[in-house]
Design an enzyme around this catalytic site. Sequence first.
Site, PDB file in Angstrom:
ATOM      1  N   GLU A 249     -12.059  -1.924  10.180  1.00 48.80           N
ATOM      2  CA  GLU A 249     -11.452  -1.526   9.090  1.00 48.80           C
ATOM      3  C   GLU A 249     -11.141  -3.085   8.405  1.00 48.80           C
ATOM      4  OE1 GLU A 249      -9.275  -1.717   6.236  1.00 48.80           O
ATOM      5  OE2 GLU A 249      -7.848  -0.473   7.712  1.00 48.80           O
ATOM      6  N   CYS A 283      -4.729  -3.220   2.325  1.00 47.77           N
ATOM      7  CA  CYS A 283      -6.054  -3.648   2.018  1.00 47.77           C
ATOM      8  C   CYS A 283      -6.718  -2.530   0.895  1.00 47.77           C
ATOM      9  CB  CYS A 283      -6.863  -3.389   3.275  1.00 47.77           C
ATOM     10  SG  CYS A 283      -6.502  -2.046   4.320  1.00 47.77           S
TER      11      CYS A 283
END
Length: 474
Positions: A249, A283
């Site tokens: 990720e 993010c």
Amino acid sequence: MQLEFKDKLFINGKWIETEKKIVVNNPATNQVIAYVAHAEANQVIQAIDAAETALIKWRKVLAKTKANLIMEWCHLMLKHQNEIARLITLECGKPLKEALAEVIYAASFVQWAAEQAKRIDGVIISGHLDDVENKVHYEPVGIVGAITPWNFPAAMVTRKIAPAIAAGCTIVLKPAELTPLTAYYLADLASKAGIMPGVINLVTGDAPQIGRILGEDARVRKITFTGSTKVGKTLFAGSANSLKRMSLELGGNAPFIVFEDANLEEALAGLIASKMRNCGQTCICPNRIYVHKQVYTKFAAMLKDELAKMKVGNGLDADVVVGPLINQAAKVKVKMHINDAMTKGAQLYFGGSDLAGNFMQPTILINVAPNSQVAYEETFGPLFALFQFESDEEVLSLANASEYGLAAYFYTQNYKRINKMRNDIEAGMIGINSVYLSTDVVPFGGVKSSGFGREGSQLGIYEFLNTKYSLYKY
Ligand code: ADP
């Protein structure tokens, strides 16, 4: 509140002292809050040894027993939510209210994994020959190596550990050296919940060295990582020899699109909620804000009014809603993006002041040029870069002109446009008239340079399971 710091390595259920230490700072004050253990290479290998021994037993533990132990961990997290939240604020800087929300969010992954531990069921598939039975069932991948970032010191840890151990795996986790205290505290609670020694092991130290050891050791069958694309690629390459399963990720650069028919109040609320969470250091937060020409001026003014109300300061102070950046390097990067955009023609519309220490005023830039750094690199800070667009085709192509594809957001009332954008935007997650993408029940993850693999939901458990097929002739 007197906080107990867990500052040693956690291997095979024991707290292990080290000679070398890592300094942990409070980003709000730049004061040292703790000295945490720095593992030597042989201690990382000891952690893998412990996970190997524990795996033999843990994978065979009755699903219901596993579920109960993991659920007890969740209960302890909730019981100690105030202590955990305080640790998060101390080492990561986010306001206490946000830290508390993170603890609840982190616990939700533990609860969900506990519930799901009982539901790892296989299937029988109709025979393709006379008198045969096809069985498909799932087995734990084995030892998991996990590496987590500093921006969610609790949630990124539980989002990895909980599904891994629910699947019957054992784990060696390296939390971020900037924020290890929360992770060690959580490991202690897992141990108090009765999760057996060696199932969860935590080490901190030289990150590249730990990454290399986890990657090269063939006993580790899966790497799960959240962090930068650069480090993700290093871990991918480092794990190639032993062909490990991977979940990466990585970075994002989310577009946030406000169409001319959007409900501007809702778009504004969504933008601020997502962008200002953890001072822009997530993010999935919007990095490129595309506003239709017809509503551009109005939306910018609305945004300015709201940002002006937000109090920046130490996250332990009750009325503060914007904490510090994690360190000076983070601040330098935000300033670099502001300067670069202004050199390319953007105008400073709000903020821009350089506050003391690691603090930074939320900043709006308008008329940002598409070739600005902020358009193709993650800023990780409180910068609102407003781009202007005129047509759907134009904004779709701008949204996709990025190597990243984690999250994307758009606000519109037009159902045809919703369908087109939902299908054609290249991202793993899309928020349409809402920004609340991450919960325990949905799959979180990206495409392109944002990585692959999913966390959360049933898919998050399957990341830690191998599929086994067997054919049986009666
Ligand atoms: P960020 O820029 O968000 O800090 P990083 O990718 O640098 O992202 O860090 C995320 C996690 O990866 C942290 O736990 C960090 O210690 C770890 N890390 C950094 N470099 C490496 C590396 N070469 N190998 C393994 N882990 C690393």
